[in-house]
Design an enzyme around this catalytic site. Structure first.
Site, PDB file in Angstrom:
ATOM      1  N   TYR A 312     -13.561  -5.727  -7.320  1.00 11.08           N
ATOM      2  CA  TYR A 312     -13.256  -5.221  -5.980  1.00 11.08           C
ATOM      3  C   TYR A 312     -14.101  -5.991  -4.960  1.00 11.08           C
ATOM      4  O   TYR A 312     -15.317  -6.056  -5.055  1.00 11.08           O
ATOM      5  CB  TYR A 312     -13.567  -3.733  -5.934  1.00 11.08           C
ATOM      6  CG  TYR A 312     -13.034  -2.957  -4.741  1.00 11.08           C
ATOM      7  CD1 TYR A 312     -12.579  -3.577  -3.586  1.00 11.08           C
ATOM      8  CD2 TYR A 312     -12.994  -1.565  -4.775  1.00 11.08           C
ATOM      9  CE1 TYR A 312     -12.091  -2.853  -2.514  1.00 11.08           C
ATOM     10  CE2 TYR A 312     -12.511  -0.814  -3.701  1.00 11.08           C
ATOM     11  CZ  TYR A 312     -12.072  -1.468  -2.568  1.00 11.08           C
ATOM     12  OH  TYR A 312     -11.596  -0.748  -1.500  1.00 11.08           O
ATOM     13  N   CYS A 313     -13.448  -6.582  -3.960  1.00  9.35           N
ATOM     14  CA  CYS A 313     -14.104  -7.251  -2.851  1.00  9.35           C
ATOM     15  C   CYS A 313     -15.049  -8.341  -3.368  1.00  9.35           C
ATOM     16  O   CYS A 313     -14.625  -9.234  -4.085  1.00  9.35           O
ATOM     17  CB  CYS A 313     -14.836  -6.221  -1.990  1.00  9.35           C
ATOM     18  SG  CYS A 313     -15.497  -6.886  -0.436  1.00  9.35           S
ATOM     19  N   VAL A 314     -16.350  -8.276  -3.028  1.00 13.80           N
ATOM     20  CA  VAL A 314     -17.277  -9.335  -3.425  1.00 13.80           C
ATOM     21  C   VAL A 314     -17.439  -9.428  -4.935  1.00 13.80           C
ATOM     22  O   VAL A 314     -17.733 -10.503  -5.472  1.00 13.80           O
ATOM     23  CB  VAL A 314     -18.650  -9.135  -2.758  1.00 13.80           C
ATOM     24  CG1 VAL A 314     -18.557  -9.374  -1.268  1.00 13.80           C
ATOM     25  CG2 VAL A 314     -19.209  -7.752  -3.049  1.00 13.80           C
TER      26      VAL A 314
END
Length: 579
Positions: A312-314
């Protein structure tokens, strides 16, 4: 204020703007002749568009003043402009209250503000001689200034606040001051009633066990709810800049609980909030001693060759690097599939966050991180600035000026539950990825001495983007499809960085767009994509099942703490509670 007084002051302001307009027109005419004695001539040659934007502003201002000064005699174009701005003001939630319309004075205030705002932003676009990045920085700063100067943010220019103050005899201001002083004391803007939530009590409550703890993360194994489980387990890597329970807010919104109900053996990494002991943690640690270690732990525990992974994301960014490292080592088969929630690998179009990555900003980060870690409140403030109207000024009005109680909202509670970051790693992330975009340059980055190349990644990938994502913009997430070599499914979800991901089927909200064929570009995808109402989660689980739907019994090591790794404590564990 009597109508006569309103008309007097509108005449004064209108006359002042007319004088400024006349002066501006005279100067423009002088500049047009390129008179060498005219100080504006050089400026006009370089910035004619800017001057035109200025002239348009004064012209529109005059029309607006005419509409309020002489409502019956104002020309049709003045009435049309006022009506258009009025409709916009009614749709703007800052000015939607009837009090803004009921008083001609406050109606003028809000319309004047919106007119000035429009022309300030248009003036930025009209500036010549700047590169795209410089112009975007000025546009961002101007928008922040415009939002900050809204009349809704000040008690004497906000009729709703004036009414509330008279009604409560000033109690709203005293209560708001108490809220303000409390926030100053904690160094963070409050968005919700923090006392309404407690991790493990009414957020992060899906049953499970912590089965491993390292200096970097805890590994949580969730209790199965089906008699048969997919043979390939799921390991989730949430972003280390937030607490993991965004995927387990409550039973109705929990992606984790839903995934368990679909027959998946679900594991999640709960990252440790950084302290001074993590000052030497780097990129290698999050990949080797974080993601690969967790993948190998689950494989060994369940006796399987591979896992499904979510980043998720980074954490999706580092998952891409993990896949590239495994491919370089000939170990790509350890990951059966990789799913990316709003993640970026190519930061060429990474949006407004790139505006915070320059030498000045990096110097600020260095100064703030003198203990080897960056206080999570800094990142929270940065993300709030990206949506200052909703996440800052909305709360200034409601909680500081109107003195309203904070409403309980689990998502905003999570948003304020900040996580500290290892300073060395965070600075490297900003410079190597956001600033220098090295991850998409083959061999530019290494992990444990091994150069990585995303083009070697052939792992099946499910790439989800959010249509209104302001943190990982759609066009940036799409770029993942341009760097991987394996089969990919790209899906566009309605809403943004959080609600676009956390959208359970039971909610019946939003929609998603998908395309069963191939698309060479984002434009082609958007042209061919088919809209489906509701959550995209069922689409994802069908994709997972199509890869491998072999089932095994939910027993032995498939039960948390019953295998070789014993339970250390109940979920959600200790790291998520550490402050």
């Amino acid at each position: 204020m009597p109508l006569e007084e309103i008309q007097h002051w509108t005449w004064v302001f209108g006359r002042a703007q007319q004088m400024m307009l006349d002066y501006s027109l005279r100067e423009i005419e002088k500049a047009r002749t390129n008179d060498p004695e005219t100080p504006m001539s050089g400026f006009a040659a370089a910035g004619g568009a800017m001057l035109k934007a200025q002239t348009d502003f004064w012209s529109d201002s005059l029309k607006l003043w005419q509409r309020f000064l002489m409502p019956e005699e104002a020309p049709s174009e003045a009435r049309a402009l006022s009506e258009e701005i009025g409709r916009r003001a009614d749709r703007d939630k800052r000015f939607s209250a009837p009090a803004w319309r009921d008083s001609p004075l406050f109606d003028l205030v809000r319309q004047s503000y919106l007119l000035v705002s429009d022309h300030l932003l248009k003036g930025v676009d009209a500036i010549d001689g700047l590169d795209a990045r410089q112009k975007e920085r000025i546009r961002f700063a101007t928008r922040g200034f415009v939002d900050a100067m809204s009349p809704s943010n000040f008690p004497l220019s906000n009729p709703v606040v004036i009414e509330k103050t008279l009604e409560t005899r000033g109690e709203n201001l005293l209560k708001g001051l108490d809220h303000l002083l409390s926030d100053l004391g904690r160094g963070q803007l409050t968005h919700t009633d923090s006392g309404a939530f407690e991790v493990g009590r009414n957020v992060a409550v899906t049953p499970g066990k912590v089965i491993k703890r390292t200096p970097l993360y805890e590994l949580i194994h969730y209790q199965p709810t089906t008699p048969q489980l997919m043979r390939t387990p799921l390991v989730i890597f949430p972003p280390w800049i937030n607490r993991y329970y965004i995927l387990d807010l409550n039973p109705e919104k929990s992606f984790i609980r839903w995934a368990v109900s679909q027959g998946l053996s679900v594991f999640i990494v709960s990252w440790k909030s950084a302290d001074a002991g993590m000052k030497d943690v780097t990129w290698d640690d999050y990949i080797l001693r974080g993601q690969i270690d967790a993948i190998d732990t689950v494989r060994d525990l369940l006796g399987v060759d591979a896992v499904h992974a979510i980043g998720y994301c980074v954490a999706g960014t580092t998952l891409a690097a993990t896949l590239a490292l495994l491919a370089a080592r000939g170990e790509a088969d350890k990951v059966r599939s990789a799913t990316f929630f709003t993640a970026q690998v190519d930061f060429a179009d990474a949006g407004e966050l790139t505006l915070f990555v320059d030498d000045d900003q990096l110097s600020v980060i260095d100064a703030l991180a003198n203990d080897g870690f960056l206080d999570g409140r800094y990142m929270a403030a940065t993300f709030n600035l990206l949506r200052s109207r909703d996440l800052i000024w909305n709360y200034v009005q409601n909680n500081y000026l109107l003195g309203q109680d904070y409403a309980p909202f689990d998502l905003l509670y999570w948003n304020g539950d900040t996580t500290n970051l290892p300073a060395l790693w965070h600075r490297s992330y900003l410079t190597d990825l956001y600033r220098d975009n090295k991850l998409v340059q083959p061999g530019a980055l290494s992990v444990d001495g091994t150069p990585i190349d995303l083009s070697l990644v052939k792992t099946p990938a499910y790439i989800q983007a959010g249509r209104e994502d302001h943190i990982a913009p759609l066009q940036s997430v799409w770029k993942l499809t341009e760097h991987f070599a394996g089969p990919m499914r790209f899906l566009l979800a309605g809403s943004g960085h959080i609600a676009g991901v956390v959208n359970p089927p039971t909610s019946g909200k939003y929609q998603y767009w998908s395309h069963e064929g191939t698309a060479a570009t984002l434009s082609e995808f958007l042209e061919k994509a088919v809209e489906t109402k509701g959550s995209w989660w069922p689409d994802w689980i069908r994709w997972i099942e199509a890869l491998d739907d072999t089932r095994v019994a939910a027993r032995a090591a498939r039960m948390p703490g019953k295998g070789r790794l014993k339970a250390l404590e109940d979920a959600p564990g200790s790291y998520v509670r550490a402050r």
